[in-house]
Design a protein around this motif. Structure first.
Motif, PDB file in Angstrom:
ATOM      1  N   THR B   9      -5.289 -14.269  33.331  1.00 22.72           N
ATOM      2  CA  THR B   9      -4.144 -15.161  33.537  1.00 22.72           C
ATOM      3  C   THR B   9      -3.397 -15.400  32.229  1.00 22.72           C
ATOM      4  O   THR B   9      -2.161 -15.393  32.193  1.00 22.72           O
ATOM      5  CB  THR B   9      -4.624 -16.508  34.131  1.00 22.72           C
ATOM      6  OG1 THR B   9      -5.280 -16.234  35.374  1.00 22.72           O
ATOM      7  CG2 THR B   9      -3.469 -17.463  34.360  1.00 22.72           C
ATOM      8  N   ALA B  10      -4.138 -15.567  31.143  1.00 21.49           N
ATOM      9  CA  ALA B  10      -3.498 -15.761  29.838  1.00 21.49           C
ATOM     10  C   ALA B  10      -2.718 -14.505  29.419  1.00 21.49           C
ATOM     11  O   ALA B  10      -1.621 -14.595  28.854  1.00 21.49           O
ATOM     12  CB  ALA B  10      -4.559 -16.108  28.789  1.00 21.49           C
ATOM     13  N   LEU B  11      -3.276 -13.331  29.711  1.00 21.91           N
ATOM     14  CA  LEU B  11      -2.572 -12.079  29.392  1.00 21.91           C
ATOM     15  C   LEU B  11      -1.290 -11.941  30.205  1.00 21.91           C
ATOM     16  O   LEU B  11      -0.253 -11.501  29.691  1.00 21.91           O
ATOM     17  CB  LEU B  11      -3.488 -10.876  29.655  1.00 21.91           C
ATOM     18  CG  LEU B  11      -4.626 -10.673  28.664  1.00 21.91           C
ATOM     19  CD1 LEU B  11      -5.661  -9.684  29.216  1.00 21.91           C
ATOM     20  CD2 LEU B  11      -4.097 -10.167  27.312  1.00 21.91           C
ATOM     21  N   LEU B  12      -1.367 -12.312  31.472  1.00 19.18           N
ATOM     22  CA  LEU B  12      -0.184 -12.220  32.340  1.00 19.18           C
ATOM     23  C   LEU B  12       0.895 -13.201  31.890  1.00 19.18           C
ATOM     24  O   LEU B  12       2.087 -12.871  31.900  1.00 19.18           O
ATOM     25  CB  LEU B  12      -0.572 -12.507  33.798  1.00 19.18           C
ATOM     26  CG  LEU B  12      -1.485 -11.460  34.446  1.00 19.18           C
ATOM     27  CD1 LEU B  12      -1.946 -11.949  35.825  1.00 19.18           C
ATOM     28  CD2 LEU B  12      -0.764 -10.119  34.578  1.00 19.18           C
ATOM     29  N   LYS B  13       0.471 -14.383  31.476  1.00 19.20           N
ATOM     30  CA  LYS B  13       1.416 -15.391  30.988  1.00 19.20           C
ATOM     31  C   LYS B  13       2.130 -14.855  29.738  1.00 19.20           C
ATOM     32  O   LYS B  13       3.358 -14.945  29.622  1.00 19.20           O
ATOM     33  CB  LYS B  13       0.656 -16.690  30.681  1.00 19.20           C
ATOM     34  CG  LYS B  13       1.513 -17.843  30.191  1.00 19.20           C
ATOM     35  CD  LYS B  13       0.684 -19.138  30.221  1.00 19.20           C
ATOM     36  CE  LYS B  13       1.438 -20.283  29.540  1.00 19.20           C
ATOM     37  NZ  LYS B  13       1.512 -20.173  28.080  1.00 19.20           N
TER      38      LYS B  13
END
Lengths: 110, 110, 110, 110
Positions: B9-13
């Motif tokens: 999720t952090a990578l996608l953000k």
């Protein structure tokens, strides 16, 4: 015990049952990651950007990740920690104001 | 929510803040994994098997893993599942009786 | 003396002036070829199939070829001979009748 | 006609008989070079620096070189010229006084 730790333990067990630790020096593990990554790329050779079979994709990704986990374990590296740290580093190298909608490398950003 | 899901999720953000999804087709994500894997190998070029700085190792591993997570997410692939499945497959390709202490590929095992 | 022999001699002279023969074992020369090939691929990352600057292409191709010539020389291999032999081998693996207009690997051809 | 030109002509003939020009865009040719280079590296995986069979070495080098010649031809690049130019560039990046007996990259030389 975390899920990543569990799967790493399974990889180590597989390795040790076969007495393969002797081959798994850091340089060759790095080579193995790169070779598997190249097999992933080969799935797309002469093909379109999304023209890939999911089963083959899963196979190659699993190989890459397995060797990554083995190399990380060898150096006592927590893979979640290093990804978190990398995101923080990259936030500085690629500020939103400069990088938005732009695929250039950080050293080419203006 | 699992730790892997959180970091994905952090990578996608990070990706979406920069509007980079448009560049992240499957073929180029595979290329990115391979390019980062090659940078990992470069750490060892002209050097001994364990002659590497841990910080550089962490950096390159983090890059490889980040692109692996992004490619897996794009195809709705659970990385723990595929590693587990791969261990099972490899147990058949590399039976302990034949593979023990032997670094040959499965198609060269006797 | 052939043109390829001349340029190989120039590469060896460059190497020996720097006392680099000691680093040029076969495995690391292979790694060097692969690393340079990956830098070539990086020119195309997140880009279209023909979106490349010719000067950068020349630079990366020259690096790959230089290490190929050094590895070939180390093993007393004539690069023109091996390409000729490979074309003959590939003519058997990829008969025109089966391979025409088809990008599949030989083991997937019907 | 030079020997390199002759062998390039043979490669083009092989390609055109199979109607493969349609697949040989620059990006995929770069990928092919990198994939073949990785197969070369695989010959050395888990092995010593000189532990390689010459026939396999010849096979993989031939594949890499063939795709290099095809990519060079596509961009009207003379491979001898670019290697010569690269030696001249590298002579500036790696002066003998600094690089002698030293395997560091130019940007790490002091």
């Amino acid at each position: 015990m975390s899920a990543i730790r569990d799967i790493t333990t399974a990889l180590l067990k597989f390795r040790d049952e076969r007495d393969w630790k002797q081959f798994h020096n850091s340089k060759d593990l790095a080579l193995a990651i790169s070779i598997e990554a190249s097999e992933l790329v080969e799935l797309f050779l002469w093909k379109g950007n999304e023209d890939v079979e999911k089963e083959q994709l899963k196979d190659e990704l699993a190989d890459i990740l397995s060797y990554c986990l083995l190399l990380a374990e060898k150096h006592d590296i927590d893979i979640l920690d290093i990804i978190k740290e990398k995101i923080e580093k990259n936030a500085l190298k690629y500020p939103v104001s400069k990088a938005k909608g732009n695929s250039k490398k950080y050293n080419e950003l203006q």
